[in-house]
Design an enzyme around this catalytic site. Sequence first.
Site, PDB file in Angstrom:
ATOM      1  N   ASP A   2       0.827  -1.204   0.000  1.00  0.00           N
ATOM      2  CA  ASP A   2       0.000   0.000   0.000  1.00  0.00           C
ATOM      3  C   ASP A   2       0.865   1.260   0.000  1.00  0.00           C
ATOM      4  O   ASP A   2       2.066   1.210   0.303  1.00  0.00           O
ATOM      5  CB  ASP A   2      -0.892  -0.034   1.252  1.00  0.00           C
ATOM      6  CG  ASP A   2      -2.244   0.620   1.030  1.00  0.00           C
ATOM      7  OD1 ASP A   2      -2.350   1.463   0.115  1.00  0.00           O
ATOM      8  OD2 ASP A   2      -3.176   0.293   1.774  1.00  0.00           O
TER       9      ASP A   2
ATOM     10  N   ASP B 151     -10.760   2.142  -3.102  1.00  0.00           N
ATOM     11  CA  ASP B 151     -11.284   1.892  -1.757  1.00  0.00           C
ATOM     12  C   ASP B 151     -12.804   1.962  -1.756  1.00  0.00           C
ATOM     13  O   ASP B 151     -13.439   1.635  -0.761  1.00  0.00           O
ATOM     14  CB  ASP B 151     -10.740   2.943  -0.780  1.00  0.00           C
ATOM     15  CG  ASP B 151      -9.374   2.544  -0.241  1.00  0.00           C
ATOM     16  OD1 ASP B 151      -8.951   1.401  -0.479  1.00  0.00           O
ATOM     17  OD2 ASP B 151      -8.745   3.381   0.429  1.00  0.00           O
TER      18      ASP B 151
HETATM   19  C1  GLA Z   1      -5.768   1.849   2.300  1.00  0.00           C
HETATM   20  C2  GLA Z   1      -6.170   0.687   1.424  1.00  0.00           C
HETATM   21  C3  GLA Z   1      -7.222  -0.129   2.108  1.00  0.00           C
HETATM   22  C4  GLA Z   1      -6.690  -0.630   3.431  1.00  0.00           C
HETATM   23  C5  GLA Z   1      -6.219   0.532   4.278  1.00  0.00           C
HETATM   24  C6  GLA Z   1      -5.506   0.057   5.519  1.00  0.00           C
HETATM   25  O1  GLA Z   1      -6.783   2.751   2.449  1.00  0.00           O
HETATM   26  O2  GLA Z   1      -6.598   1.151   0.188  1.00  0.00           O
HETATM   27  O3  GLA Z   1      -7.633  -1.199   1.309  1.00  0.00           O
HETATM   28  O4  GLA Z   1      -5.642  -1.524   3.198  1.00  0.00           O
HETATM   29  O5  GLA Z   1      -5.330   1.374   3.569  1.00  0.00           O
HETATM   30  O6  GLA Z   1      -5.063   1.098   6.290  1.00  0.00           O
END
Ligand code: GLA
Length: 735
Positions: free
Chosen positions: A478, A548
């Site tokens: 990420d 997301d």
């Molecule tokens: C980001 C990712 C999510 C999740 C969060 C965790 O927003 O896109 O899918 O993994 O971080 O903090």
Amino acid sequence: MDIFFHEKTKLFHLCNDRISYIIGILPNGEPGQFYFGKRVHDREDMSYLVNHEFRAMMVGTPDDETFSLEMNRREYPSFGTTDLRFPAFEVIPENGSHVSAFRYVSHKITEGKPKIAGLPAVYTEKDYEAKTLEIMLSDELTGVGISLFYSIMRDYPVITRNVVFANKGSEEVRIERCMSLSLDLPDHDYTWMQFSGAWGREKTPVEKKLEAGITAIGSLRGHSSANHNPFVILKRPNTDESAGEAIGVSLVYSGNFLTQAEVDTYGMLRVMTGIHPDRFSWRLKEGESFETPEALLVWTGSGLNDLSQSLHRLYRKRLSRGIWKEKERPILLNNWEATLMNFTEESVLKIAEKGKEAGVELFVLDDGWFGVRNDDFSGLGDWYVNKDKLPEGIAGLAKKIHDMGMKFGLWFEPEMVNPDSDLYRAHPDWVLASPDRERSLGRHQMVLDMTKDEVQEYLYERMHSIISEAGIDYVKWDMNRTISECYSIGRNASEQGMTYHRYILAVYRLYERLISDFPELLFESCSSGGSRYDAGMLYYAPQTWASDDTDAVERLKIQYGTSYGYPVSSMGAHVSECPNQQTGRICSVGTRGNVAFFGTFGYEMDLNKLTDDEFAEIKEQIVFMKEHRALIQGGDFYRLISPFEDNYCAWMVVSEDKSEALAAYYRILAEVNPGRRRVRLKGLDPDSLYRTDDGEFYGSELMNIGIEINEAPDVIKLPRGDFDSRVIHLEKISK
Ligand code: GLA
């Protein structure tokens, strides 16, 4: 596929069955762009494409005032002599002059396609899949050399390009601008399509008719970003999904970028893409060289679906690497939306067990397993397991998941650090920050200076040891904030213009090291969803968390928009809980599945919370996906009805041999007593008979008469309500 070279006229012709790309040498000795498009005949002399004329206000060359670079099409334009349009590059010697004179010196034609050191690029598996032309230019005064690389792919209507600068002179120079590709086209009768958005609404197509002046998108955020994507399409006004001419321009890079079109006063078009020249300044010492990222040009005469499919195939087969690139992707269950960071080993195992019962193949533990990490204010950077939550460590949990018969995946956000972390307390100078100034925060975190060897080594050691100890099968990598204050503490002022690019090179390097240590590891890249969803990333991670925003109705647009540039096999798509956490929308598990099927597919919820009926439906979805994922992830994807323009959305995938297809349609809002509506399918074999749930039909019927998509809801029994959808399987039964 071939590259013809005509010695007498110095004409280069790169071609395959579909396209031609022709380069000539202009009277001043630099390469000129003669043609790019549908395959044309090879011929020796195309000097009729060089313009000699005399126009008011035109600046001409001293020995021939009828020759002006501004009136001609150039391959890699400089600035400041007889062409004052935006340049592709600037190499500045110590005297500060922006003027250069790069002339053709020699060239090389080779089989195959060379690698680009430290950068992602399209590759060949066998030399006969591509041919490469390297045109060497030199500027006599500074001694700097420029090599323009062009590869033509045998099986794709694609030209790949990149540029290498080599300082063979006796003094240091600065590269202030170095686009990967510049393409001068003879007219500007195009609509420019860019894919823009924000967090949670990635890749909305935006169209603009090109007019005099500049049209541009870019990123100065340190990552390619959700705001704009380094992929644009130029389509002729009459081009649609199934017919017409279009050019795609894609930059295989994940950092700052600029993609720009300039229409000049005579209607000619200059398109370029590359590292964003703002905040970029590269010192090139004597003897050093610099390679730009790769850029791709794709051409079609058969509409946008064809253009997208060419890129999809190329990315699947010759950009993504490793064992997973064309393998069916495991159906995963991710705990993020189910637990956020509040979990224990016990609660996680309960979710995983239910997943196993449903048929899930990969359990992924998301954020919150390390350091003191109970919310997003602390812990990032401390890649040591949080024993309060996981007393037996990641290895202990992974073993239990493996013993259940599932693979185990883990979330990392290596590039970041919370100020409230042991790492930051120990190394406050490991972040990108401007000396003696306030340090901005994004999601309460700062960006590690990946360009520092000690940062790279710390992250490599931590990731390597966790992955190897626990036998991790999948990593979600990420990156949850934009880069600000991009300054590398401890380096000279004159090197600061190199930081953004060095940063992304360091990210690539870390990926590369882990890939070579763990060739079977599946990476999914993520940047708060799709904020680093670009061709560069696909070289390292064959799949990307598309957004997301997991709401199925929103996802129709996100996945539809993403499909213009990127394959279904790269789109992370999950069924999440209801009401949806981002929108509050209530949507059946059926429709949620029907949307997520067209991606890598998985779940992002606690399956224990479902009713028995819903759980039974999920089990069926998993059986369905296992049966059809090879087709979905490896087939040709067709957009049929755009959710950006309609209350309906439809798309389909067809297997390469046309023996099988899946078509899906989605009605967003319910309609009372609706008008009749049919959608015509695409890509089938017209002469074959296909079996569908509704009967047997010839491909020609399905593609011309189409299928009805808004059967009247039965008001007496149950209206079907909003967000209705259907997936239809088609199987060829005879020729
Ligand atoms: C980001 C990712 C999510 C999740 C969060 C965790 O927003 O896109 O899918 O993994 O971080 O903090």
